[in-house]
Write an enzyme that holds these catalytic residues in place. Sequence first.
Site, PDB file in Angstrom:
ATOM      1  CB  ALA A  66      67.741  30.777  88.655  1.00 47.93           C
ATOM      2  N   GLY A 110      71.921  33.980  88.135  1.00 45.83           N
ATOM      3  CA  GLY A 110      70.906  35.009  88.342  1.00 45.83           C
ATOM      4  C   GLY A 110      71.281  35.978  89.458  1.00 45.83           C
ATOM      5  CD  GLU A 113      71.692  36.431  84.449  1.00 44.85           C
ATOM      6  OE1 GLU A 113      71.050  35.648  85.187  1.00 44.85           O
ATOM      7  OE2 GLU A 113      71.707  36.351  83.218  1.00 44.85           O
ATOM      8  CD  GLU A 133      73.971  31.542  84.377  1.00 42.40           C
ATOM      9  OE1 GLU A 133      75.214  31.664  84.200  1.00 42.40           O
ATOM     10  OE2 GLU A 133      73.262  32.454  84.828  1.00 42.40           O
TER      11      GLU A 133
HETATM   12  N1  CO8 Z   1      69.725  26.663  93.443  1.00 43.42           N
HETATM   13  C1  CO8 Z   1      69.248  25.859  94.409  1.00 43.42           C
HETATM   14  N2  CO8 Z   1      69.941  25.501  95.514  1.00 43.42           N
HETATM   15  C2  CO8 Z   1      71.195  25.988  95.635  1.00 43.42           C
HETATM   16  C3  CO8 Z   1      71.764  26.835  94.661  1.00 43.42           C
HETATM   17  C4  CO8 Z   1      70.973  27.182  93.525  1.00 43.42           C
HETATM   18  N3  CO8 Z   1      71.415  28.003  92.553  1.00 43.42           N
HETATM   19  N4  CO8 Z   1      73.027  27.126  95.041  1.00 43.42           N
HETATM   20  C5  CO8 Z   1      73.223  26.523  96.210  1.00 43.42           C
HETATM   21  N5  CO8 Z   1      72.129  25.816  96.564  1.00 43.42           N
HETATM   22  C6  CO8 Z   1      71.931  24.996  97.770  1.00 43.42           C
HETATM   23  C7  CO8 Z   1      72.695  23.677  97.679  1.00 43.42           C
HETATM   24  O1  CO8 Z   1      71.975  22.746  96.934  1.00 43.42           O
HETATM   25  C8  CO8 Z   1      72.833  23.319  99.143  1.00 43.42           C
HETATM   26  O2  CO8 Z   1      71.620  22.785  99.580  1.00 43.42           O
HETATM   27  P1  CO8 Z   1      71.623  21.488 100.575  1.00 43.42           P
HETATM   28  O3  CO8 Z   1      72.316  21.970 101.817  1.00 43.42           O
HETATM   29  O4  CO8 Z   1      70.167  21.205 100.774  1.00 43.42           O
HETATM   30  O5  CO8 Z   1      72.379  20.414  99.867  1.00 43.42           O
HETATM   31  C9  CO8 Z   1      72.993  24.672  99.821  1.00 43.42           C
HETATM   32  O6  CO8 Z   1      72.495  25.643  98.895  1.00 43.42           O
HETATM   33  C10 CO8 Z   1      74.428  25.006 100.114  1.00 43.42           C
HETATM   34  O7  CO8 Z   1      75.167  24.863  98.905  1.00 43.42           O
HETATM   35  P2  CO8 Z   1      76.518  23.991  98.816  1.00 43.42           P
HETATM   36  O8  CO8 Z   1      76.496  22.877  99.796  1.00 43.42           O
HETATM   37  O9  CO8 Z   1      76.718  23.638  97.384  1.00 43.42           O
HETATM   38  O10 CO8 Z   1      77.577  25.092  99.315  1.00 43.42           O
HETATM   39  P3  CO8 Z   1      79.109  25.203  98.897  1.00 43.42           P
HETATM   40  O11 CO8 Z   1      79.663  26.280  99.759  1.00 43.42           O
HETATM   41  O12 CO8 Z   1      79.759  23.865  98.878  1.00 43.42           O
HETATM   42  O13 CO8 Z   1      79.089  25.709  97.356  1.00 43.42           O
HETATM   43  C11 CO8 Z   1      78.349  27.117  95.539  1.00 43.42           C
HETATM   44  C12 CO8 Z   1      78.551  26.985  97.053  1.00 43.42           C
HETATM   45  C13 CO8 Z   1      79.678  27.104  94.804  1.00 43.42           C
HETATM   46  C14 CO8 Z   1      77.652  28.476  95.308  1.00 43.42           C
HETATM   47  C15 CO8 Z   1      77.447  25.973  95.021  1.00 43.42           C
HETATM   48  O14 CO8 Z   1      76.309  25.866  95.853  1.00 43.42           O
HETATM   49  C16 CO8 Z   1      76.974  26.129  93.612  1.00 43.42           C
HETATM   50  O15 CO8 Z   1      77.724  25.901  92.682  1.00 43.42           O
HETATM   51  N6  CO8 Z   1      75.692  26.549  93.436  1.00 43.42           N
HETATM   52  C17 CO8 Z   1      75.098  26.668  92.120  1.00 43.42           C
HETATM   53  C18 CO8 Z   1      75.568  27.932  91.421  1.00 43.42           C
HETATM   54  C19 CO8 Z   1      74.935  28.027  90.044  1.00 43.42           C
HETATM   55  O16 CO8 Z   1      75.088  27.168  89.195  1.00 43.42           O
HETATM   56  N7  CO8 Z   1      74.199  29.144  89.797  1.00 43.42           N
HETATM   57  C20 CO8 Z   1      73.559  29.377  88.533  1.00 43.42           C
HETATM   58  C21 CO8 Z   1      72.173  28.816  88.553  1.00 43.42           C
HETATM   59  S1  CO8 Z   1      71.386  28.953  86.989  1.00 43.42           S
HETATM   60  C22 CO8 Z   1      70.898  30.566  86.919  1.00 43.42           C
HETATM   61  O17 CO8 Z   1      71.090  31.347  87.800  1.00 43.42           O
HETATM   62  C23 CO8 Z   1      70.192  30.937  85.668  1.00 43.42           C
HETATM   63  C24 CO8 Z   1      69.644  32.329  85.734  1.00 43.42           C
HETATM   64  C25 CO8 Z   1      68.544  32.467  84.726  1.00 43.42           C
HETATM   65  C26 CO8 Z   1      67.766  33.743  84.879  1.00 43.42           C
HETATM   66  C27 CO8 Z   1      66.716  33.697  85.856  1.00 43.42           C
HETATM   67  C28 CO8 Z   1      67.191  34.152  87.194  1.00 43.42           C
HETATM   68  C29 CO8 Z   1      66.318  34.023  88.356  1.00 43.42           C
END
Ligand code: CO8
Length: 259
Positions: A66, A110, A113, A133
């Site tokens: 998400a 998400g 999921e 999460e």
């Molecule tokens: N939300 C918003 N932006 C994101 C997300 C995300 N989940 N994941 C990545 N991005 C963005 C980064 O902020 C970055 O943006 P910018 O270039 O502007 O700084 C861009 O994507 C590229 O990401 P990274 O530079 O971090 O890329 P890396 O290759 O270094 O890392 C990762 C990739 C490991 C995937 C890392 O981006 C990461 O850890 N992302 C977050 C993963 C996460 O925590 N996901 C869970 C989110 S919570 C959730 O899903 C709850 C679900 C609830 C149900 C509802 C569902 C819709």
Amino acid sequence: MSYETIEVRTEGGKVGIITLNRPKALNALNSQLMDELGAALKAFDADEAIGCMVITGSEKAFAAGADIAAMAKYNFHEVYKNDFITRNWETIRTIRKPVIAAVAGFALGGGCELAMMCDFIIAADNAKFGQPEIKIGIIPGAGGTQRLPRAMGKSKAMDLVLTGRMMDAQEAERGGLVSRVVPLDKLMDETLGAALMICGYGQLATMAAKESVNRAFESGLSDGVMFERRMFHGLFATADQKEGMDAFLNKRAPNFVNG
Ligand code: CO8
């Protein structure tokens, strides 16, 4: 209908393909994307010519969860009152034709999921699955704590949900989350091969098969077996059953009419 966060096309007019398309945020899921995804799935489901759907992302990310930027400012009363994301998140569960997830790269939170809500997952060898999460102070909110243990068992689900670690495609396949792992450059060929195979069968039978397998997760064994039996009986009322069996007996290819 035109979309901004997904791309929609068909393969041969038979397979509906939806590509998540927010590359700058690794396909992070927000309300607009989920609304568009739901609308596209419903349109394909209603299209007689479509027999199967595929949801995919980019080579780098199926979906990294998400959208954290969108969620960060929310308070309890807002997410509760607006039923944050489940409002449109559940649409995929109402889709009656088969939906395959073709996953490359990150399928996190998400995103994992969403893949689990599809009927099965074909993964590229670079796929990474996880429910991270816990690292940002929340827990999975779109079925992760329920579907992961059903797919992989309690121990693996607890490990992933409590540590937030990622697992690779091989571990996901060993644990039963993923049906097949293929080289990244073969992901769409393999997925479309499976999808076109499904499209070649009668739609009533594929819908009944999907409904029956899903019933395994909603009922006890006796009720599930009874549900399957009644669906099985019902298919003897279809032209496709007559056609399929006649084609087999006469050593020819069947010509299903979806009736
Ligand atoms: N939300 C918003 N932006 C994101 C997300 C995300 N989940 N994941 C990545 N991005 C963005 C980064 O902020 C970055 O943006 P910018 O270039 O502007 O700084 C861009 O994507 C590229 O990401 P990274 O530079 O971090 O890329 P890396 O290759 O270094 O890392 C990762 C990739 C490991 C995937 C890392 O981006 C990461 O850890 N992302 C977050 C993963 C996460 O925590 N996901 C869970 C989110 S919570 C959730 O899903 C709850 C679900 C609830 C149900 C509802 C569902 C819709």
